[in-house]
Design a protein around this motif. Structure first.
Motif, PDB file in Angstrom:
ATOM      1  N   GLU A  25       0.819  -1.210   0.000  1.00 13.61           N
ATOM      2  CA  GLU A  25       0.000   0.000   0.000  1.00 13.61           C
ATOM      3  C   GLU A  25       0.854   1.262   0.000  1.00 13.61           C
ATOM      4  O   GLU A  25       0.502   2.264  -0.634  1.00 13.61           O
ATOM      5  CB  GLU A  25      -0.900  -0.007   1.230  1.00 13.61           C
ATOM      6  N   ARG A  26       1.987   1.233   0.674  1.00 17.13           N
ATOM      7  CA  ARG A  26       2.815   2.426   0.827  1.00 17.13           C
ATOM      8  C   ARG A  26       3.195   3.046  -0.516  1.00 17.13           C
ATOM      9  O   ARG A  26       3.134   4.259  -0.683  1.00 17.13           O
ATOM     10  CB  ARG A  26       4.075   2.095   1.623  1.00 17.13           C
ATOM     11  N   ASP A  27       3.589   2.237  -1.483  1.00 18.74           N
ATOM     12  CA  ASP A  27       3.990   2.769  -2.789  1.00 18.74           C
ATOM     13  C   ASP A  27       2.959   2.493  -3.876  1.00 18.74           C
ATOM     14  O   ASP A  27       3.248   2.653  -5.058  1.00 18.74           O
ATOM     15  CB  ASP A  27       5.362   2.213  -3.194  1.00 18.74           C
ATOM     16  N   GLY A  28       1.761   2.068  -3.480  1.00 20.96           N
ATOM     17  CA  GLY A  28       0.677   1.887  -4.429  1.00 20.96           C
ATOM     18  C   GLY A  28       0.744   0.629  -5.269  1.00 20.96           C
ATOM     19  O   GLY A  28       0.182   0.582  -6.358  1.00 20.96           O
TER      20      GLY A  28
ATOM     21  N   VAL B 133      11.345  -4.592  -5.973  1.00 23.81           N
ATOM     22  CA  VAL B 133      12.268  -3.843  -6.841  1.00 23.81           C
ATOM     23  C   VAL B 133      12.011  -2.342  -6.726  1.00 23.81           C
ATOM     24  O   VAL B 133      12.947  -1.545  -6.624  1.00 23.81           O
ATOM     25  CB  VAL B 133      12.168  -4.332  -8.304  1.00 23.81           C
ATOM     26  N   GLY B 134      10.753  -1.937  -6.720  1.00 24.11           N
ATOM     27  CA  GLY B 134      10.428  -0.525  -6.590  1.00 24.11           C
ATOM     28  C   GLY B 134      10.948   0.061  -5.285  1.00 24.11           C
ATOM     29  O   GLY B 134      11.551   1.137  -5.268  1.00 24.11           O
ATOM     30  N   ALA B 135      10.745  -0.649  -4.194  1.00 18.80           N
ATOM     31  CA  ALA B 135      11.229  -0.175  -2.891  1.00 18.80           C
ATOM     32  C   ALA B 135      12.749  -0.166  -2.843  1.00 18.80           C
ATOM     33  O   ALA B 135      13.357   0.749  -2.278  1.00 18.80           O
ATOM     34  CB  ALA B 135      10.672  -1.057  -1.779  1.00 18.80           C
TER      35      ALA B 135
ATOM     36  N   ASP C 188      14.635   7.777  -4.907  1.00 20.56           N
ATOM     37  CA  ASP C 188      13.355   7.503  -4.261  1.00 20.56           C
ATOM     38  C   ASP C 188      12.856   6.140  -4.726  1.00 20.56           C
ATOM     39  O   ASP C 188      13.257   5.662  -5.790  1.00 20.56           O
ATOM     40  CB  ASP C 188      12.322   8.564  -4.676  1.00 20.56           C
ATOM     41  N   PRO C 189      11.952   5.541  -3.956  1.00 19.09           N
ATOM     42  CA  PRO C 189      11.334   4.304  -4.438  1.00 19.09           C
ATOM     43  C   PRO C 189      10.610   4.564  -5.758  1.00 19.09           C
ATOM     44  O   PRO C 189      10.150   5.677  -6.012  1.00 19.09           O
ATOM     45  CB  PRO C 189      10.327   3.943  -3.339  1.00 19.09           C
ATOM     46  N   LEU C 190      10.528   3.543  -6.588  1.00 18.90           N
ATOM     47  CA  LEU C 190       9.785   3.640  -7.841  1.00 18.90           C
ATOM     48  C   LEU C 190       8.338   3.236  -7.604  1.00 18.90           C
ATOM     49  O   LEU C 190       8.064   2.286  -6.876  1.00 18.90           O
ATOM     50  CB  LEU C 190      10.390   2.709  -8.898  1.00 18.90           C
ATOM     51  N   GLY C 191       7.428   3.933  -8.253  1.00 25.69           N
ATOM     52  CA  GLY C 191       6.022   3.582  -8.172  1.00 25.69           C
ATOM     53  C   GLY C 191       5.669   2.510  -9.186  1.00 25.69           C
ATOM     54  O   GLY C 191       6.426   2.222 -10.111  1.00 25.69           O
TER      55      GLY C 191
END
Length: 103
Positions: free
Chosen positions: A36-39, A61-63, A72-75
């Protein structure tokens, strides 16, 4: 930012250490809060497997990108999680990636 314009080399910057940091964060937060944090939603096709535990590969991978210096993390819309992208990166870094089974 549209995935078609996002530089593909950005994924190549992600390190094994950054992946392991993201996995530790996933374990700390729990699956639902981590996604949920990064959608992110649950992985549709590929899971990262470490010591018998499965992780949503694209979200990891995004985180992990956020653990790189100055990044930044990737969405979820910024890159692909498919076999030629996030899953391939994880395999290239020496991780086991498994196909998600239905159900």
């Amino acid at each position: 930012m549209a995935s078609s314009t996002f530089p593909s080399w950005t994924l190549n910057e992600i390190t094994r250490s950054a992946i392991l940091q993201a996995v530790a964060e996933y374990d700390r937060l729990g699956r639902d809060a981590f996604l949920e944090r990064d959608g992110f939603g649950p992985s549709r096709s590929y899971l990262l497997e470490i010591e018998g535990k499965e992780y949503d590969s694209k979200a990891i991978v995004g985180a992990a990108h956020g653990y790189l210096s100055g990044r930044d993390p990737l969405g979820r819309d910024e890159f692909s999680g498919g076999k030629d992208h996030a899953a391939k990166l994880l395999s290239d870094l020496g991780f086991e990636v498994v196909a998600r089974t239905a159900g």
